[in-house]
Write an enzyme that holds these catalytic residues in place. Structure first.
Site, PDB file in Angstrom:
ATOM      1  N   HIS A   1      13.488  -5.612  63.502  1.00 54.63           N
ATOM      2  CA  HIS A   1      14.210  -6.729  62.900  1.00 54.63           C
ATOM      3  C   HIS A   1      14.617  -7.702  64.004  1.00 54.63           C
ATOM      4  CE1 HIS A   1      16.725  -9.257  60.678  1.00 54.63           C
ATOM      5  NE2 HIS A   1      17.796  -8.511  60.552  1.00 54.63           N
TER       6      HIS A   1
ATOM      7  N   HIS B   1       1.141  -7.692  59.327  1.00 53.10           N
ATOM      8  CA  HIS B   1       1.158  -6.721  60.440  1.00 53.10           C
ATOM      9  C   HIS B   1       1.024  -5.284  59.926  1.00 53.10           C
ATOM     10  CE1 HIS B   1       2.508  -9.653  63.584  1.00 53.10           C
ATOM     11  NE2 HIS B   1       3.034 -10.249  62.536  1.00 53.10           N
TER      12      HIS B   1
ATOM     13  N   ASN C   1       4.727 -11.902  69.303  1.00 52.05           N
ATOM     14  CA  ASN C   1       3.270 -11.936  69.132  1.00 52.05           C
ATOM     15  C   ASN C   1       2.597 -12.132  70.490  1.00 52.05           C
ATOM     16  OD1 ASN C   1       3.179 -11.637  66.360  1.00 52.05           O
ATOM     17  ND2 ASN C   1       2.929 -13.818  65.919  1.00 52.05           N
TER      18      ASN C   1
HETATM   19 FE1  HDE Z   1       7.088 -11.513  61.064  1.00 54.47          FE
HETATM   20  N1  HDE Z   1       7.364 -10.264  59.485  1.00 54.47           N
HETATM   21  N2  HDE Z   1       7.700 -13.061  59.887  1.00 54.47           N
HETATM   22  N3  HDE Z   1       6.682 -12.843  62.546  1.00 54.47           N
HETATM   23  N4  HDE Z   1       6.460 -10.039  62.196  1.00 54.47           N
HETATM   24  C1  HDE Z   1       7.098  -8.942  59.503  1.00 54.47           C
HETATM   25  O1  HDE Z   1       8.487  -7.269  58.636  1.00 54.47           O
HETATM   26  C2  HDE Z   1       8.352 -12.946  58.733  1.00 54.47           C
HETATM   27  C3  HDE Z   1       6.859 -14.184  62.525  1.00 54.47           C
HETATM   28  C4  HDE Z   1       6.133 -10.095  63.531  1.00 54.47           C
HETATM   29  O2  HDE Z   1       5.356  -3.845  64.139  1.00 54.47           O
HETATM   30  C5  HDE Z   1       7.570  -8.243  58.253  1.00 54.47           C
HETATM   31  O3  HDE Z   1       8.654  -5.032  58.806  1.00 54.47           O
HETATM   32  C6  HDE Z   1       8.776 -14.236  58.268  1.00 54.47           C
HETATM   33  C7  HDE Z   1       6.747 -14.758  63.836  1.00 54.47           C
HETATM   34  C8  HDE Z   1       5.709  -8.803  63.999  1.00 54.47           C
HETATM   35  O4  HDE Z   1       6.624  -3.435  62.403  1.00 54.47           O
HETATM   36  C9  HDE Z   1       8.277  -9.353  57.476  1.00 54.47           C
HETATM   37  C10 HDE Z   1       8.334 -15.122  59.204  1.00 54.47           C
HETATM   38  C11 HDE Z   1       6.487 -13.700  64.664  1.00 54.47           C
HETATM   39  C12 HDE Z   1       5.810  -7.963  62.893  1.00 54.47           C
HETATM   40  C13 HDE Z   1       8.053 -10.556  58.356  1.00 54.47           C
HETATM   41  C14 HDE Z   1       7.670 -14.380  60.224  1.00 54.47           C
HETATM   42  C15 HDE Z   1       6.440 -12.521  63.843  1.00 54.47           C
HETATM   43  C16 HDE Z   1       6.275  -8.760  61.786  1.00 54.47           C
HETATM   44  C17 HDE Z   1       6.497  -7.493  57.525  1.00 54.47           C
HETATM   45  C18 HDE Z   1       8.457 -16.639  59.181  1.00 54.47           C
HETATM   46  C19 HDE Z   1       6.241 -13.746  66.173  1.00 54.47           C
HETATM   47  C20 HDE Z   1       5.453  -6.491  62.820  1.00 54.47           C
HETATM   48  C21 HDE Z   1       6.827  -6.031  57.703  1.00 54.47           C
HETATM   49  C22 HDE Z   1       9.750 -17.085  59.403  1.00 54.47           C
HETATM   50  C23 HDE Z   1       7.410 -14.126  66.905  1.00 54.47           C
HETATM   51  C24 HDE Z   1       6.593  -5.618  63.234  1.00 54.47           C
HETATM   52  C25 HDE Z   1       8.057  -6.008  58.440  1.00 54.47           C
HETATM   53  C26 HDE Z   1       6.166  -4.173  63.261  1.00 54.47           C
HETATM   54  C27 HDE Z   1       6.525  -8.267  60.508  1.00 54.47           C
HETATM   55  C28 HDE Z   1       8.540 -11.763  58.040  1.00 54.47           C
HETATM   56  C29 HDE Z   1       7.046 -14.996  61.340  1.00 54.47           C
HETATM   57  C30 HDE Z   1       6.161 -11.240  64.411  1.00 54.47           C
HETATM   58  C31 HDE Z   1       7.832  -9.565  56.040  1.00 54.47           C
HETATM   59  C32 HDE Z   1       9.533 -14.528  56.996  1.00 54.47           C
HETATM   60  C33 HDE Z   1       6.931 -16.229  64.211  1.00 54.47           C
HETATM   61  C34 HDE Z   1       5.249  -8.430  65.406  1.00 54.47           C
HETATM   62  O5  HDE Z   1       9.645  -9.102  57.372  1.00 54.47           O
END
Ligand code: HDE
Length: 724
Positions: free
Chosen positions: A342, A78, A151
């Site tokens: 978060h 993202h 999402n």
């Molecule tokens: Fe994320 N995801 N994600 N994700 N995600 C990040 O956090 C992560 C997942 C989502 O506009 C990171 O600050 C793991 C699902 C959005 O700043 C990180 C897993 C969904 C955004 C991270 C998922 C999301 C992130 C990268 C599997 C939809 C952007 C930078 C368990 C429900 C937020 C950050 C923004 C961002 C980890 C899966 C949505 C690395 C470990 C499912 C919208 O922390």
């Protein structure tokens, strides 16, 4: 700065909190970061005009040092996103289900900050790539920050967070040559998919039009995981969160999306920015699906499995409030880039479920901010500060802003009156829902997560014919770019479990052996017994979405001599319907109408392009039309709009120009181009000689509201191949 005790938050509260940090340089003398005024900012201090630069030039050292450190690590996923401010209002008290304060009082406007994003690409990649979109919302509530980090697709690729690094390594550019950028059309991504079949359902969504939205303002949002609502009696409901855009769900077409990536890589952020600047505030209704705790096992899917939706026909979405996005940021870095979302930021009344993907995310989001934002005090960065007061014993660390007073920074204490002190639930203290949990420590996944295909099939069954065609083409594009024949074959064999025709079509397109397995075979994972979700869920098709002409961007092609009466009628109808017209002509400047009235040209055929508009109106007026007909780019402009199934409006006088664009008006004798007539094509609005300009204008607006005219896509077979 923080709101005072007992004072309720309101929509301007975050804005006024940010005010303290806003700086305007207008009319101010330039200074160093130490506040020393600067007399010269173009020449470094040297020993002689041609001599070496001197170390004592503190201004030079400071300016360069700051510059050298101006980047922070981009988000690992993202990375490319755009944030805006707004507010949220609940429609009616949700007291029966949750004690969350921002869901009680319809008069309260809770400030929000939303960041939309793509997932795979780097921070500088294009907006319109095929990808899921992030839809992350920070609610600055009276009880503290609640982040809904969702999402635009309601399911995810994997079921356990332990696999997230593998998934991301596979879809990011390949490590040996760092290609391709912001695209899943490559070997490692499809190798991962074929070997991790739990991804089947989400892949159906990413190959659909959902993954190429027209606008951030026209896509749904989903919390994906199952959460809990908890009321003041401690009773819980399982809940899934939704955002429903009032403008409906609309997409680009793939050819257009790829071209926009070059013509305007900022297409989505520009669209959002301009909508807000012009007062067309995007609105999304907040929806919830709820299941009682005792209904947990009543379904053919496991409600903890993030690869499953709760079909809306089975569990209706209740729309309980509305979010309005009404303010652009002042500074993208300070606000959007430093925003730290978060999924673990919840408030009393909202709790987690045991979804193993959600549980893993609870770890990852704080951890990632530590490296991105350089230490544990990122909650003090203005955009991340809650409007609720913050009191605890945490101190120090990089970039600490708060100057905490007093001798004690530990609990319990006697020297500091034991403050700050935990409070009871009645006083707003967060208490985790007391779910009974027992089990052995195992590295395992529940059998109830093993059905990988039923809902992928449900999605496919719910698509209209044209949506199915788009999915087939998307697969052919993506898998067609894979170099490994073995991976291509594995993908085809895998998707035979979703639909045999789909798999056969992919096989044909990419030149591998058609699948033998039948859809429904237990080739991988078990298929659950029947039930409503094996059929169709009409809510999944975009064709049933809200249609509105509002905020649609229309290119007005005109030159000197345009028909002023018609233009007046069309622009009036556009204004009434909130359609956004922009005049495109050969050169910038003013053009003159038939009555001498003047119109400003906003774009030329060089600075703009058909793919950047939702529709085209070729203004009437023989002189204007003749001029445009002689400009190759103008003719191509119309061709392309037509080929992307957009509304084309013109007067019958423009028949020659249209014919150059491949649009032959009711001419059965046509031997080349595409045969069509206004009667067959809802998106071709032709003003006949005698027709009233006002009637024509209203028809044009109605056609623009339809967004695309898919009947044309089905017809678009070159005449040589037509069988009728
Ligand atoms: Fe994320 N995801 N994600 N994700 N995600 C990040 O956090 C992560 C997942 C989502 O506009 C990171 O600050 C793991 C699902 C959005 O700043 C990180 C897993 C969904 C955004 C991270 C998922 C999301 C992130 C990268 C599997 C939809 C952007 C930078 C368990 C429900 C937020 C950050 C923004 C961002 C980890 C899966 C949505 C690395 C470990 C499912 C919208 O922390």
């Amino acid at each position: 700065m923080d709101h005072k005790k007992g004072q309720q938050p309101h929509k301007d509260m975050k804005d006024s909190q940010l005010e303290e940090f806003r700086v305007s340089d207008a009319g101010e003398p330039m200074t160093t970061n130490q506040g020393v005024r600067i007399s010269e900012d173009e020449h470094s201090l040297k020993a002689g005009a041609r001599g070496p630069t001197l170390m004592e030039d503190f201004h030079f050292r400071e300016k360069l040092t700051h510059f050298d450190h101006e980047r922070i690590p981009e988000r690992v996923v993202h990375a490319r996103g755009f944030g805006v401010h707004g507010y949220f209002q609940v429609y009616k008290p949700m007291t029966k289900y949750t004690k969350a304060k921002f869901l009680q009082d319809p008069s309260i406007k809770t400030p929000v900050f939303v960041r939309f994003s793509t997932v795979a690409g780097s921070r500088g990649s294009a907006d319109t790539v095929r990808d899921a979109r992030g839809f992350a919302t920070k609610f600055y509530t009276e009880d503290g920050n609640f982040d809904l980090v969702g999402n635009n697709i309601p399911v995810f690729f994997i079921q356990d967070a332990l696999k997230f690094p593998d998934l991301v390594h596979a879809f990011k550019p390949e490590p040996h040559n760092e290609m391709p950028q912001a695209s899943t059309a490559h070997d490692t991504h499809w190798d991962f998919i074929a070997n991790n079949t739990e991804s089947a359902h989400m892949v159906m969504w990413t190959m659909s039009d959902r993954a190429i939205p027209r606008s951030y303002r026209m896509m749904e949002g989903f919390g994906v995981h199952t959460f809990r609502f908890v009321n003041d009696k401690g009773e819980a409901h399982f809940v899934k969160f939704h955002w429903k855009p009032l403008l409906g769900v609309h997409s680009l077409v793939w050819d257009e999306a790829q071209k926009i990536a070059g013509k305007d890589p900022d297409f989505h952020r520009r669209d959002l920015w301009e909508a807000i600047e012009t007062g067309n505030y995007p609105e999304f209704e907040f929806g919830v699906q709820m299941i009682r705790e005792d209904e947990e096992f009543n379904f053919d899917f496991d409600i903890l499995d993030p690869t499953k939706i709760w079909p809306e026909e089975l569990i209706p979405v209740q729309r309980i409030g509305k979010m309005t996005l009404n303010r652009n940021v002042d500074n993208v870095f300070a606000e959007t880039e430093q925003a730290a979302f978060h999924v673990g930021n919840v408030v009393p009344g909202i709790d987690f479920s045991n979804d193993p993907l959600l549980q893993g995310r609870l770890f990852s989001y704080t951890d990632t901010q530590l490296i991105r934002l350089g230490g544990p005090n990122f909650h003090e960065i203005p955009i991340n500060r809650p409007v609720a007061e913050v009191h605890n014993n945490q101190r120090e660390g990089y970039h600490r802003m708060t100057i905490n007073r007093g001798q004690t920074s530990y609990h319990k204490n006697s020297l500091g009156n034991n403050d700050p002190r935990p409070v009871s639930q009645l006083d707003g203290g967060y208490a985790h829902y007391q779910e009974k949990v027992e089990g052995r420590k195992v590295r395992a996944r529940s059998d109830s997560f093993k059905d990988h295909y039923t809902q992928a099939k449900l999605f496919w069954n719910s698509m209209s014919d044209v949506e199915k065609q788009h999915i087939i083409k998307a697969f052919r594009f993506e898998v067609g770019k894979v170099r490994s024949k073995s991976v291509q074959q594995q993908v085809v064999d895998m998707f035979a479990n979703v639909d045999l025709t789909l798999a056969e079509e992919i096989a044909l397109g990419v030149g591998v052996t058609p699948p033998k397995a039948k859809a429904g075979d237990e080739a991988s994972g078990t298929t659950m017994a029947g039930g409503a979700e094996t059929k169709a869920s009409p809510a999944l098709s975009q064709l049933r979405t809200a249609m509105s002409p509002a905020t649609r961007k229309v290119a007005v092609l005109a030159a000197d001599g345009f028909d002023a009466d018609e233009m007046k009628a069309v622009l009036a109808a556009f204004a009434e319907a909130k359609v956004v017209p922009e005049v495109v002509s050969e050169n910038l400047g003013m053009i003159a109408g038939s009555d001498g009235s003047r119109l400003e040209v906003m774009h030329t055929f060089l600075t703009s392009d058909s793919v950047l508009f939702d529709a085209v109106y070729v203004a009437g007026g023989e002189k204007s039309i003749a001029k445009l007909q002689g400009i190759k780019e103008a003719v191509n402009f119309v061709t392309e709009a037509y080929n992307h199934f957009k509304t084309v409006g013109a007067s019958a006088q423009a028949a020659g120009l249209l014919s150059g664009s491949g649009i032959h008006l009711a001419d059965p004798a046509a031997t080349s181009g595409y045969l069509t007539s206004p009667d067959e094509d809802t998106g071709l609005v032709i003003r006949k000689e005698t027709e009233d300009a006002g009637v024509f204008a209203r028809q044009l607006v109605d056609a623009i509201a339809m967004h695309r005219h898919w009947g044309r896509e089905m017809q678009m077979i070159p005449p040589a191949k037509r069988t009728d």
